[in-house]
Every structure is written in C-alpha cells, then in structure tokens.
Design a protein around this motif. Sequence first.
Motif, PDB file in Angstrom:
ATOM      1  N   ASN A 156      26.508 -37.402  -4.715  1.00  0.00           N
ATOM      2  CA  ASN A 156      26.197 -38.744  -4.226  1.00  0.00           C
ATOM      3  C   ASN A 156      24.684 -38.828  -4.030  1.00  0.00           C
ATOM      4  OD1 ASN A 156      25.748 -41.085  -2.662  1.00  0.00           O
ATOM      5  ND2 ASN A 156      27.767 -40.943  -1.710  1.00  0.00           N
ATOM      6  N   HIS A 157      23.984 -39.345  -5.038  1.00  0.00           N
ATOM      7  CA  HIS A 157      22.522 -39.400  -4.984  1.00  0.00           C
ATOM      8  C   HIS A 157      22.021 -40.378  -3.921  1.00  0.00           C
ATOM      9  CE1 HIS A 157      21.868 -36.647  -8.239  1.00  0.00           C
ATOM     10  NE2 HIS A 157      22.553 -37.371  -9.093  1.00  0.00           N
ATOM     11  N   ARG A 162      19.016 -40.688   1.210  1.00  0.00           N
ATOM     12  CA  ARG A 162      18.888 -41.021   2.636  1.00  0.00           C
ATOM     13  C   ARG A 162      18.610 -39.767   3.472  1.00  0.00           C
ATOM     14  NH1 ARG A 162      23.275 -44.496   1.439  1.00  0.00           N
ATOM     15  NH2 ARG A 162      24.770 -43.041   2.373  1.00  0.00           N
ATOM     16  N   LEU A 163      19.287 -38.686   3.138  1.00  0.00           N
ATOM     17  CA  LEU A 163      19.095 -37.443   3.890  1.00  0.00           C
ATOM     18  C   LEU A 163      17.721 -36.837   3.618  1.00  0.00           C
ATOM     19  CD1 LEU A 163      22.671 -36.040   3.351  1.00  0.00           C
ATOM     20  CD2 LEU A 163      21.633 -36.457   5.596  1.00  0.00           C
ATOM     21  N   PHE A 164      17.275 -36.856   2.366  1.00  0.00           N
ATOM     22  CA  PHE A 164      15.947 -36.349   2.046  1.00  0.00           C
ATOM     23  C   PHE A 164      14.867 -37.185   2.741  1.00  0.00           C
ATOM     24  CE2 PHE A 164      17.609 -34.616  -2.240  1.00  0.00           C
ATOM     25  CZ  PHE A 164      17.857 -33.372  -1.675  1.00  0.00           C
ATOM     26  N   TYR A 183      13.076 -40.231  -7.045  1.00  0.00           N
ATOM     27  CA  TYR A 183      12.300 -41.410  -7.452  1.00  0.00           C
ATOM     28  C   TYR A 183      11.801 -41.271  -8.894  1.00  0.00           C
ATOM     29  CZ  TYR A 183      12.099 -43.935  -3.021  1.00  0.00           C
ATOM     30  OH  TYR A 183      12.414 -44.682  -1.914  1.00  0.00           O
ATOM     31  N   ARG A 184      11.431 -40.063  -9.287  1.00  0.00           N
ATOM     32  CA  ARG A 184      10.960 -39.841 -10.658  1.00  0.00           C
ATOM     33  C   ARG A 184      12.065 -40.133 -11.672  1.00  0.00           C
ATOM     34  NH1 ARG A 184      10.368 -33.795 -12.208  1.00  0.00           N
ATOM     35  NH2 ARG A 184      12.624 -34.136 -12.327  1.00  0.00           N
ATOM     36  N   GLY A 188      19.843 -42.469  -7.318  1.00  0.00           N
ATOM     37  CA  GLY A 188      20.129 -42.909  -5.948  1.00  0.00           C
ATOM     38  C   GLY A 188      19.118 -43.882  -5.401  1.00  0.00           C
ATOM     39  N   VAL A 189      17.994 -44.059  -6.102  1.00  0.00           N
ATOM     40  CA  VAL A 189      16.934 -45.005  -5.749  1.00  0.00           C
ATOM     41  C   VAL A 189      16.397 -45.586  -7.049  1.00  0.00           C
ATOM     42  CG1 VAL A 189      16.223 -43.881  -3.580  1.00  0.00           C
ATOM     43  CG2 VAL A 189      15.254 -43.112  -5.761  1.00  0.00           C
TER      44      VAL A 189
END
Length: 319
Positions: A156-157, A162-164, A183-184, A188-189
């Motif tokens: 679950n990215h 969120r955790l990172f 992000y790269r 998940g984002v």
Amino acid sequence: MLPGPSQAQEVAKIDPAVELNVLCEDNDASACTRLGNRLLEGDGLAPDEARAVAILSKACHLGDMPGCTMTGFAYSKGQGVTRSADIARAYYAYACYGGEATGCSNLGLAYINGDGISKDDHRAAALFQQACSSNSTAGCANLGASYSLGRGVPRNHHRAARLFSQACDADDQHACYNLGVLYRDGLGVGRNHKRAVALFAQSCQAKDRSACGNLASMIDDGRGTAKDHQRALELHDEACTLGEAESCFTLGRAYQTGNGRERDDFRAIALLERSLALDPRTPSAGEAAKALAIARDAIVAPSIPAKVGEPEGHRANEE
C-alpha cells in the motif's frame, strides 16, 4: 551586609558524570542508562564500550527498558562485547515486552533479517505497528517500508507515503529518502521530481548514502533540477565513500572512460573493486565485473616494441 558580586563565594560543583556514577552504584536504573550512554559516546568521559555495556546491562536488569534496548544494540554491533544476534534479540524482546517502543522496532528488524531468530515478515510488521503506535519514529519508518514492499502486510504505497512523511517530519532522514523515491516514481503520491530532489538533498546532507547516489542520478539526468554531470560525479564520489556500491561503479566507469574525469585505469580499478566488494548483487554487478577485467587488461597489456634498428618514435632514414 551582603557580599557584593566581587565578594561572592564559589560553590563547589559536582561533576555530572561522578554524580551519575554514584547514583548508578546506588542502583538508580535511569542513572545507569545515562552513564552507559555517555561512556559509549565519550560525552564528558573517556569512551569505554566494554564498561558502557556492563552498565547498560545493569540498568536493564534494574528495570530500565531503554537500557535493555541499548544493550541489545551493543550486542548487535559488537560494541564492547562479542557480537551476538541471539543475545541482541533477547534484549530487544525484553525491552519490547516492557513497553519500550524502540526495542519493538529493533526486534521487528531482527525478524525481517533473521538475526537470532527465524524470519517472519508478519511478526515484524506487527512489531513495527506496535512501535509506531507508541510514537517510535523508527517504528513508523519501518512500517512504511513494510507497506511499500508488501512485506508482512498488503502493499500500500499511499499508506507507506503517509508513514514515511510522518517519520521524515520527525527527522528520520532515511524515511525522507524513501519518501523521495515514492515522489520520483509516482507511487502513492503524484510524481514530483523537484520534491524528490529536495528530499534526496536533505537526506544526503545527513550522510544517507542511498540519497546521495539517487540525487547524483537525478542531477546527471536533469530530472527535477538542472543537468550537471560534474556535480553528479561529485555526489557519486560522496556516496561511494559512504558505501553506495552503484555510485562506486558509476564513478569507476567515469575514470575508465574519461567521461567527466581524467582517464585513470588504476583509480577505475580501485572503484570497481570497491563496488563489487560492497555489494556483489547490485544490478550493475555484472557490468562492474566486465569493466574491471577490461581495466586490468589495459594496465598489464604490453606495449608494441619498435622494430630493431629503429629508434622508437622516429622513422628510419631512407636511401
């Protein structure tokens, strides 16, 4: 008449280290942990790892759970004691069962790596969750990695991001690096190369070798920032020094080919050998081995001798 400032009497000062030692000898568990930590880090005292671990172990047996975690860490690294994954795991377990969140996180890592115990990703993820719920930054970062990789929990990215982010905000720089990877790659984002570069730069400044290597690659490709091959090689040099195998390979090839560095086969050999020694299973390992063989051949290959009777570098006189 009260004495003026110039007449004030000096009050005897007690050395905090001496005070901690006295309190520890009087079985103050917290004082023992603080004293052991100062001995490990040389904080106002001459470093003494063996004595530090003995004192931390005492703190643990007196009931101070952080002392148990620190003792376990010393055994895991072989600081002042013979390295023992079994003993480290036992101290982590004792600390965790005593409610010490970092002990739970470290115990989870033992389950991930199979250090002193059989590998169990599900048990590890549960321990990371327990640690994160108790406000352990490392626990949240490790739980994020579990979700990102799908180890012990469904991948679950979004949850990982969120955790990172939570751990990164608490100054866990490797969590910042992991968030940069998401992000790269747009996992998940939303994909954001500028944000990835900023996160890699932040973590690299804190000496995270993976962050330095990835930042170098982003700069070399001109993703999220201006393209700068020389700056990229400087960062690969830093990452290699910190132990990043892929960066050692990239820098070695630069010296071998003369691309951004003056050609130097001896330097190339040293870097390619370091790359393989650091991690012989990296994606570039096969290329590194081939490049190393070529560089070695370039050094030992004999030069072509001049013809007999002809000075080297000059043509013979013609009649």
